[in-house]
Design a protein around this motif. Sequence first.
Motif, PDB file in Angstrom:
ATOM      1  N   HIS A   1       0.864  -1.219   0.154  1.00 20.06           N
ATOM      2  CA  HIS A   1       0.016   0.126  -0.162  1.00 20.06           C
ATOM      3  C   HIS A   1       0.931   1.452  -0.127  1.00 20.06           C
ATOM      4  O   HIS A   1       0.870   1.901   1.024  1.00 20.06           O
ATOM      5  CB  HIS A   1      -0.960  -0.015   1.476  1.00 20.06           C
ATOM      6  CG  HIS A   1      -1.631  -1.188   1.353  1.00 20.06           C
ATOM      7  ND1 HIS A   1      -3.017  -1.593   0.671  1.00 20.06           N
ATOM      8  CD2 HIS A   1      -1.584  -2.419   2.201  1.00 20.06           C
ATOM      9  CE1 HIS A   1      -3.438  -2.468   1.139  1.00 20.06           C
ATOM     10  NE2 HIS A   1      -2.592  -3.220   1.864  1.00 20.06           N
ATOM     11  N   PRO A   2       1.694   1.313  -1.075  1.00 17.67           N
ATOM     12  CA  PRO A   2       2.644   2.509  -1.175  1.00 17.67           C
ATOM     13  C   PRO A   2       2.069   3.970  -1.009  1.00 17.67           C
ATOM     14  O   PRO A   2       2.634   4.958  -0.335  1.00 17.67           O
ATOM     15  CB  PRO A   2       3.276   2.332  -2.425  1.00 17.67           C
ATOM     16  CG  PRO A   2       2.248   1.643  -3.449  1.00 17.67           C
ATOM     17  CD  PRO A   2       1.676   0.678  -2.406  1.00 17.67           C
TER      18      PRO A   2
ATOM     19  N   LEU B   1       1.483   9.233   1.289  1.00 13.86           N
ATOM     20  CA  LEU B   1       0.466  10.250   2.149  1.00 13.86           C
ATOM     21  C   LEU B   1       1.110  10.803   3.125  1.00 13.86           C
ATOM     22  O   LEU B   1       0.936  12.081   3.626  1.00 13.86           O
ATOM     23  CB  LEU B   1      -0.720   9.884   2.057  1.00 13.86           C
ATOM     24  CG  LEU B   1      -1.612   9.703   0.718  1.00 13.86           C
ATOM     25  CD1 LEU B   1      -2.576   8.748   1.020  1.00 13.86           C
ATOM     26  CD2 LEU B   1      -2.201  11.358   0.490  1.00 13.86           C
ATOM     27  N   THR B   2       1.682   9.888   3.966  1.00 14.29           N
ATOM     28  CA  THR B   2       2.345  10.346   5.303  1.00 14.29           C
ATOM     29  C   THR B   2       3.515  11.304   5.005  1.00 14.29           C
ATOM     30  O   THR B   2       3.607  12.254   5.924  1.00 14.29           O
ATOM     31  CB  THR B   2       2.946   8.852   6.089  1.00 14.29           C
ATOM     32  OG1 THR B   2       1.855   7.939   6.061  1.00 14.29           O
ATOM     33  CG2 THR B   2       3.537   9.413   7.454  1.00 14.29           C
ATOM     34  N   LEU B   3       4.340  10.920   4.137  1.00 14.02           N
ATOM     35  CA  LEU B   3       5.414  11.789   3.870  1.00 14.02           C
ATOM     36  C   LEU B   3       5.022  13.159   3.383  1.00 14.02           C
ATOM     37  O   LEU B   3       5.581  14.052   3.809  1.00 14.02           O
ATOM     38  CB  LEU B   3       6.456  11.123   3.133  1.00 14.02           C
ATOM     39  CG  LEU B   3       7.312  10.035   3.388  1.00 14.02           C
ATOM     40  CD1 LEU B   3       8.150   9.092   2.531  1.00 14.02           C
ATOM     41  CD2 LEU B   3       8.000  10.181   4.739  1.00 14.02           C
ATOM     42  N   PHE B   4       4.060  13.111   2.630  1.00 16.11           N
ATOM     43  CA  PHE B   4       3.374  14.285   1.981  1.00 16.11           C
ATOM     44  C   PHE B   4       2.919  15.269   3.121  1.00 16.11           C
ATOM     45  O   PHE B   4       3.254  16.377   3.254  1.00 16.11           O
ATOM     46  CB  PHE B   4       2.453  13.947   1.047  1.00 16.11           C
ATOM     47  CG  PHE B   4       2.603  14.081  -0.157  1.00 16.11           C
ATOM     48  CD1 PHE B   4       3.100  15.253  -0.857  1.00 16.11           C
ATOM     49  CD2 PHE B   4       2.331  13.196  -1.313  1.00 16.11           C
ATOM     50  CE1 PHE B   4       3.342  15.235  -2.077  1.00 16.11           C
ATOM     51  CE2 PHE B   4       2.615  13.151  -2.459  1.00 16.11           C
ATOM     52  CZ  PHE B   4       3.001  14.260  -3.051  1.00 16.11           C
ATOM     53  N   ARG B   5       2.321  14.606   4.155  1.00 11.50           N
ATOM     54  CA  ARG B   5       1.724  15.412   5.243  1.00 11.50           C
ATOM     55  C   ARG B   5       2.927  15.923   6.179  1.00 11.50           C
ATOM     56  O   ARG B   5       2.955  17.177   6.593  1.00 11.50           O
ATOM     57  CB  ARG B   5       1.225  14.362   6.141  1.00 11.50           C
ATOM     58  CG  ARG B   5      -0.006  14.966   6.887  1.00 11.50           C
ATOM     59  CD  ARG B   5      -1.395  14.144   7.273  1.00 11.50           C
ATOM     60  NE  ARG B   5      -0.584  12.944   7.734  1.00 11.50           N
ATOM     61  CZ  ARG B   5      -0.406  12.527   9.075  1.00 11.50           C
ATOM     62  NH1 ARG B   5      -0.750  13.567   9.983  1.00 11.50           N
ATOM     63  NH2 ARG B   5       0.135  11.576   9.383  1.00 11.50           N
TER      64      ARG B   5
ATOM     65  N   PHE C   1      12.007   3.995   1.744  1.00  7.03           N
ATOM     66  CA  PHE C   1      12.221   2.946   0.682  1.00  7.03           C
ATOM     67  C   PHE C   1      11.098   2.508  -0.071  1.00  7.03           C
ATOM     68  O   PHE C   1      11.008   2.494  -1.347  1.00  7.03           O
ATOM     69  CB  PHE C   1      12.801   1.834   1.379  1.00  7.03           C
ATOM     70  CG  PHE C   1      14.237   1.956   1.636  1.00  7.03           C
ATOM     71  CD1 PHE C   1      15.255   2.142   0.774  1.00  7.03           C
ATOM     72  CD2 PHE C   1      14.878   1.750   2.882  1.00  7.03           C
ATOM     73  CE1 PHE C   1      16.602   2.286   0.829  1.00  7.03           C
ATOM     74  CE2 PHE C   1      16.276   1.777   3.424  1.00  7.03           C
ATOM     75  CZ  PHE C   1      17.005   2.056   2.391  1.00  7.03           C
ATOM     76  N   VAL C   2      10.041   2.741   0.482  1.00  3.59           N
ATOM     77  CA  VAL C   2       8.692   2.465  -0.125  1.00  3.59           C
ATOM     78  C   VAL C   2       8.340   3.510  -1.256  1.00  3.59           C
ATOM     79  O   VAL C   2       8.212   3.329  -2.291  1.00  3.59           O
ATOM     80  CB  VAL C   2       7.535   2.252   0.729  1.00  3.59           C
ATOM     81  CG1 VAL C   2       6.112   2.298   0.177  1.00  3.59           C
ATOM     82  CG2 VAL C   2       7.906   1.065   1.754  1.00  3.59           C
ATOM     83  N   SER C   3       8.371   4.877  -0.555  1.00  2.17           N
ATOM     84  CA  SER C   3       8.004   5.808  -1.510  1.00  2.17           C
ATOM     85  C   SER C   3       8.761   6.081  -2.427  1.00  2.17           C
ATOM     86  O   SER C   3       8.473   6.664  -3.744  1.00  2.17           O
ATOM     87  CB  SER C   3       7.489   7.146  -0.890  1.00  2.17           C
ATOM     88  OG  SER C   3       6.415   7.021   0.122  1.00  2.17           O
TER      89      SER C   3
END
Lengths: 205, 205
Positions: free
Chosen positions: B107-108, B113-117, B170-172
């Motif tokens: 669920h990348p 979205l977390t990093l965006f925030r 690493f995911v994003s």
Amino acid sequence: MASSLEKAKQNPDSMKAKILTAARKIFGQYGFHGTTTRMIAKAVDIDISTLYYHWGEKGDLYEAVIMDVSEGMRQKLIEVEKIIKGRPLAERIRIAVDEMADYLFEHPEISNLTLFRYFTKTRHGSILDFKVPEYISDIAYSMGLAEDRKNVPADAKMKVLSIMNSIHNFVSGEKFFRPMMKMDREEYIKAAKDTLKFFNLTAFT
Amino acid sequence: MASSLEKAKQNPDSMKAKILTAARKIFGQYGFHGTTTRMIAKAVDIDISTLYYHWGEKGDLYEAVIMDVSEGMRQKLIEVEKIIKGRPLAERIRIAVDEMADYLFEHPEISNLTLFRYFTKTRHGSILDFKVPEYISDIAYSMGLAEDRKNVPADAKMKVLSIMNSIHNFVSGEKFFRPMMKMDREEYIKAAKDTLKFFNLTAFT
DNA sequence: GATTGATTCCATCAATTGATTGATTAATTG
DNA sequence: CAATTAATCAATCAATTGATGGAATCAATC
């Protein structure tokens, strides 16, 4: 041959340079799509058409900004490599973390723009898909993770990526993380450096 | 009281849920300003006014998306905590890294979205400044970095932040980093997990 | 001081974007 | 089946946004 970007940087008081500086900051805060050319023009207190006169379309200005921060990083890394050369590994790590953190906390838009580039898609993909040199291999070599600058093993590159991104995370995330920690700016920078050293010193020494 | 979001999730075939799923993905790829309501509507193959009928304004849909991914993370963390309970620390770390990485690589958009925030300003700041619970303290406690769930020292929180962000990175960053590493997806995920374990095992055991 | 070129701004375009209105169709209920 | 409600879409608005043309200003050159 001096590029458009180099010419602009020669005289920091030139309109072209002033626009670039403002664009760095605003693109860094809001990202490509979150930034309008009018926001940048307003920051420099000029008409938007003046901005277009100097830099052409938005994507070109954005590219110049990326090249600019990238070049800044390259310079800083060369500077740090000179300082740490010949020292024992633990000291190399401590100095490198301190130097890079200080530099990036002073220019947070570098971290912002770097992370943006890593994580975000732009609707105008092809246009903004210009190539920017990365310095992962050089850092790996400088950390003693590779014998050969041109032939760095993948796991070493992954480690360097992880380290660099961790610094960027603390810098770019300050606005979000610092209130969570209830620290003032100085405390937060200290805590970030300590955390980075904690992971890297135990991992590499 | 079932919130609008909860109701939507009850039936994943409902139009409201389908819009939410598409919005998750697209907001995750392009960010808030890089996403248009038309892009989302097109992905679900509906008229844009249908989207507005179900979710109201763009900012409200975005908020629902953030709440949704946040709730997913909470669930996953509870699940992982159950699995690792009672095991020795090194094993706890290995399992937690594997579990969280698998979940996020699947669920990348959660990482995106977390990093965006964390890193991005939105032009409509106040509207999008809703509060989302973070789970940093819970993870710190679960890792044995604090005696008390409610009283976690700052340095422990910083360590957890660093770890969680490294996974998100690493995911994003896959789209960007994987070509650099010349790996296929499976290799890349393995390398990311190994790197994460390298730093965390040496740091905590 | 006139001429040329560089720089800046005003006015404006066309396209995009967030959002709504009102009509139309599909479900639900009595 | 009639009547009410829910869901969908076509059409459209007003505001924003990227971008440009042309007039005005400023600076350099002869």
